[in-house]
Design an enzyme around this catalytic site. Structure first.
Site, PDB file in Angstrom:
ATOM      1  CE  LYS A   1      68.448  36.333  55.072  1.00  0.00           C
ATOM      2  NZ  LYS A   1      67.787  35.015  55.229  1.00  0.00           N
TER       3      LYS A   1
ATOM      4  CB  SER B   1      70.737  32.692  56.374  1.00  0.00           C
ATOM      5  OG  SER B   1      69.445  32.921  55.866  1.00  0.00           O
TER       6      SER B   1
ATOM      7  CB  SER C   1      66.942  31.558  57.136  1.00  0.00           C
ATOM      8  OG  SER C   1      67.960  30.692  56.712  1.00  0.00           O
TER       9      SER C   1
END
Lengths: 97, 483
Positions: free
Chosen positions: B75, B150, B174
Site C-alpha cells: 500500500k 482504504s 481498511s
C-alpha cells in the site's frame, strides 16, 4: 449544538488550513452533521461505561522504555534529498529580521 | 481458495520457473489491466527486476523461504527507501523516503519482489478509496463498483491476480472491508503484532499492517514473515516462535454471535453468514449468544479517536522537508497554511478539523476523554464476551461494494459502512475477513472472524477450516497471472 462560522475559522487557523467564506458556508452543515454523529457517544448503553476512571495509554509501555542513546543519524544528503536543499539546509523564507 | 504463494513457491524451488520469468509475467499483466483498474499508483519494475535477480540467487543457493521470488505489492503508505511513497495525497507528491518500513525490510531479506505501490484513500481516510489523489481504483469483480477502502488498490491487485499478495493497513477496517468488497482474504493482526515502523501514521493507537491474500494459507505465510517485536516501534510486541500451524479442526470450537453486529445488516448478508456458521456447527462447533452493548458506540468513538490522532499526526506536513510546497506565500506561516490548504483533499481536511475540535479546550472532556472511556468499555465488554466463546463471527461490512460515486455527498453515510470493523481496532484485537458467498447482484460478501488479543493463530486456523471445506471461495477474475 451548532458550530458557528467563527468557530470554524478558529479551528481552521489552529489546523493551519484556510477556507474561503464560500467554502465555510458549504463546509459548516457538513461539519455540523459530523459533530452530531460524534454526539452519539452520549447515548446511554447498558453495561459499565461511566465508572471507568482510569484512561490507560495503550501506546506507551512505560516500563519498556529504552535508554536514550545517541546513535548514528541518517546522512544529511539523504535527509535533504526530497527538497532543493541549499548547502545542506532546508530553504525557507527568512524568519528573523 | 488456493494458496497462490505455496504453488508459486514450489514452482520456483523446483526450477520450473525463475523469479525473473514470473516477475515479467506479472509486469505484463499489470500493463494490461492496470490502465483500467488503477490499482497501482507507482510502478517499481526496476526494483522488481533487481529483487527477482536477488531471489533467483537465494533459490540457487538453497536459501529460499516461502516468499522468495514471489511478486507482491505494498500500500502507498508503507515507506520504501528511494521509491515513491505518497499516501495518495498531493501533499506528498514526489516523496521518496530515505528508509524502509520494517515489514518491507523483512520481506526484502526473504527475497520478495516489489511490483509497485497501490492505490488508497488519501492518508487511509475513507472506505471506498475514492479520495485518492490518483482517482479511485475499480473493483475487478465489477468495474462499476468501488473496491472499498482504504486499502482498495491492494484488494484490486490481489483480486485481479496482478500481485500474488499485498500488505495493507487497517485503522478502522481498511484491510478487511476492501478484502470483503473484492472477494479476497484480509487479515488484521493484534495491535502490536506487526511493526508499524515506516507506516505513515493516521491513528497511531489503531493502525495495523496486515496481509491481503488469495487464501487463508497465504495470509498465515505472510503474517509469519512480517510479525514480531521491533525496537523501532515501541508499541510492537513479541509474537510466538515458529510457524503458525493450520489444522482447521473446529470440533468443540465456541463461536460467539453478538446480535449488535447484525443490527441493520441486510438479509442476504445475514443469511450468508448464518449459512457459514451452520457449516461450522455441522463440523462440531458450538454457537454461543453473547451481548456487547457498547458496540453501539464504537463507531462515533472510533471517529473521535482516529481524527484526534490524525490531527496531531498530520501536523508534520508543512511543505518544508519533503513533498509538495505551495508558491506565492508571504511568510513561513503563510507557506505552511497554503501548502496544507492546497495539498490536503477534502476528507482529510474534514478529519483534521474534527480532530482539532475534539481536542480543543472546552470540548476535550466531552469528546476525546469520553471516547477514551468508552473505548475501555468496548475493550472490556469484548474481553468478557471472549470468556464465553473462542471467536466471534460477524459481517465484515453491512453492505457489499457501492457503485462508484455513490457515497460522494454524504460523509456520515460512508462512515456507517465501517460499523462492523471498527470495534476490533478500538479493542486491538485480531480479525480476518474471508469471502462468504455473494449478494443478489453477484458482489462478494465477507465474514469476519474475530479473536482474543494475541490469539492470531486461532483466528487464522478457524478461517482455514472454511478454506479446506470449500466454504469460502475467492472472486474469480478472468485475467492476470493464472496460477
Amino acid at each position: 449544538m451548532s458550530v458557528t462560522q467563527k468557530e470554524i475559522k478558529t479551528l481552521a487557523r489552529l489546523s493551519r488550513l484556510e477556507f474561503s467564506d464560500g467554502e465555510i458556508e458549504k463546509f459548516a452543515p457538513e461539519f455540523e452533521e459530523i459533530i452530531e454523529f460524534a454526539n452519539k457517544i452520549n447515548e446511554q448503553v447498558e453495561g459499565d461505561t461511566g465508572s471507568i476512571r482510569e484512561v490507560v495509554s495503550r501506546t506507551v509501555k512505560w516500563e519498556d522504555l529504552r535508554e536514550d542513546e545517541v546513535k548514528e543519524s541518517l546522512p544529511n544528503e539523504k535527509i535533504t534529498s526530497n527538497v532543493q536543499a541549499e548547502g545542506g539546509y532546508f530553504p525557507v523564507r527568512r524568519v528573523v529580521k | 481458495m488456493k494458496s497462490v504463494i505455496s504453488i508459486l513457491s514450489s514452482k520456483l524451488r523446483s526450477g520450473e520457473i525463475t523469479s525473473a520469468q514470473l516477475t515479467e509475467q506479472y509486469i505484463k499483466e499489470i500493463e494490461k489491466h492496470n490502465p483500467t483498474l488503477n490499482a497501482y499508483v507507482h510502478l517499481t519494475f526496476d526494483e522488481a527486476r533487481a529483487n527477482a535477480a536477488a531471489a533467483d540467487k537465494l533459490i540457487k543457493e538453497g536459501k529460499a523461504t516461502a516468499l522468495t521470488g514471489i511478486p507482491f505489492t505494498l500500500k502507498d503508505n508503507i515507506a520504501t527507501d528511494g521509491l515513491p511513497t505518497t499516501c495518495c495525497s498531493k501533499i506528498l507528491q514526489g516523496l521518496k523516503p530515505y528508509y524502509d518500513a520494517t515489514v518491507w525490510s523483512k520481506l526484502k531479506a526473504q527475497g520478495a519482489v516489489l511490483l509497485g505501490k497501490t492505490n488508497m484513500d488519501e492518508f487511509a481516510m475513507g472506505s471506498t478509496s475514492e479520495s485518492s489523489y490518483f482517482g479511485a481504483p475499480l473493483n475487478p469483480v465489477d468495474t462499476t463498483k468501488v473496491t472499498g477502502g482504504s486499502s482498495g488498490g491492494v484488494a484490486a491487485a490481489v483480486c485481479a491476480n496482478i500481485a500474488a499478495y499485498g500488505l495493507g493497513s487497517d485503522t478502522g477496517g481498511s484491510i478487511r472491508q476492501p478484502a470483503s468488497f473484492c472477494g479476497i482474504v484480509g487479515f488484521k493482526p493484534t495491535y502490536g503484532a506487526v511493526s508499524r515502523y515506516g507506516l505513515i501514521a493516521y491513528g497511531s493507537s489503531l493502525d495495523q499492517i496486515g496481509p491481503m491474500t488469495q487464501s487463508v494459507t497465504d495470509a498465515a505465510i505472510v503474517y509469519d514473515a512480517i510479525r514480531g517485536e521491533d525496537k523501532a516501534d515501541g508499541t510492537s510486541v513479541p509474537t510466538p516462535d515458529g510457524k503458525t500451524v493450520l489444522n482447521g479442526d473446529v470440533k468443540g470450537l465456541k463461536i460467539g454471535i453478538a446480535e449488535e453486529y447484525f443490527d441493520g445488516v441486510p438479509s442476504d448478508i445475514k443469511s450468508a453468514i448464518d449459512g457459514m456458521v451452520a457449516a461450522y456447527e455441522r463440523a462440531g462447533a458450538q454457537v454461543v449468544k453473547v451481548s456487547i452493548p457498547a458496540l453501539k458506540l464504537a463507531l462515533p468513538v472510533y471517529y473521535i479517536i482516529a481524527c484526534a490522532e490524525a490531527s496531531s499526526n498530520l501536523g508534520r506536513y508543512d511543505g518544508i522537508r519533503y513533498g509538495f510546497r505551495a508558491t506565492g506565500y508571504t511568510s513561513v506561516d503563510d507557506m505552511i497554511t497554503k501548502t496544507r490548504t492546497e495539498g490536503f483533499g477534502k476528507e482529510v481536511k474534514k478529519r483534521i478539523m474534527l480532530g482539532t475540535y475534539v481536542l480543543s479546550s472546552g470540548y476535550f472532556d466531552a469528546y476525546y476523554k469520553k471516547a477514551c472511556l468508552i473505548r475501555k468499555a468496548v475493550e472490556s465488554q469484548m474481553a468478557e464476551a471472549f470468556e464465553k466463546c473462542d471467536v466471534l463471527f460477524a459481517p465484515t461490512a453491512p453492505n457489499t461494494a457501492f457503485p462508484l460515486g455513490y457515497s460522494g455527498g454524504n460523509a456520515v453515510q460512508t462512515y456507517l459502512s465501517d460499523v462492523c470493523t471498527v470495534p476490533v481496532n478500538i479493542a486491538g484485537l485480531p480479525a480476518i475477513s474471508i469471502p462468504c458467498g455473494t449478494d443478489k447482484g453477484g458482489m462478494p460478501i465477507g465474514v469476519q472472524i474475530i479473536g482474543k488479543k494475541f490469539d492470531d493463530s486461532r483466528v487464522l486456523d478457524v478461517a482455514y477450516f472454511a478454506e479446506i471445506s470449500g466454504l469460502s471461495e475467492t472472486a474469480d477474475f478472468k485475467g492476470g497471472v493464472r496460477v
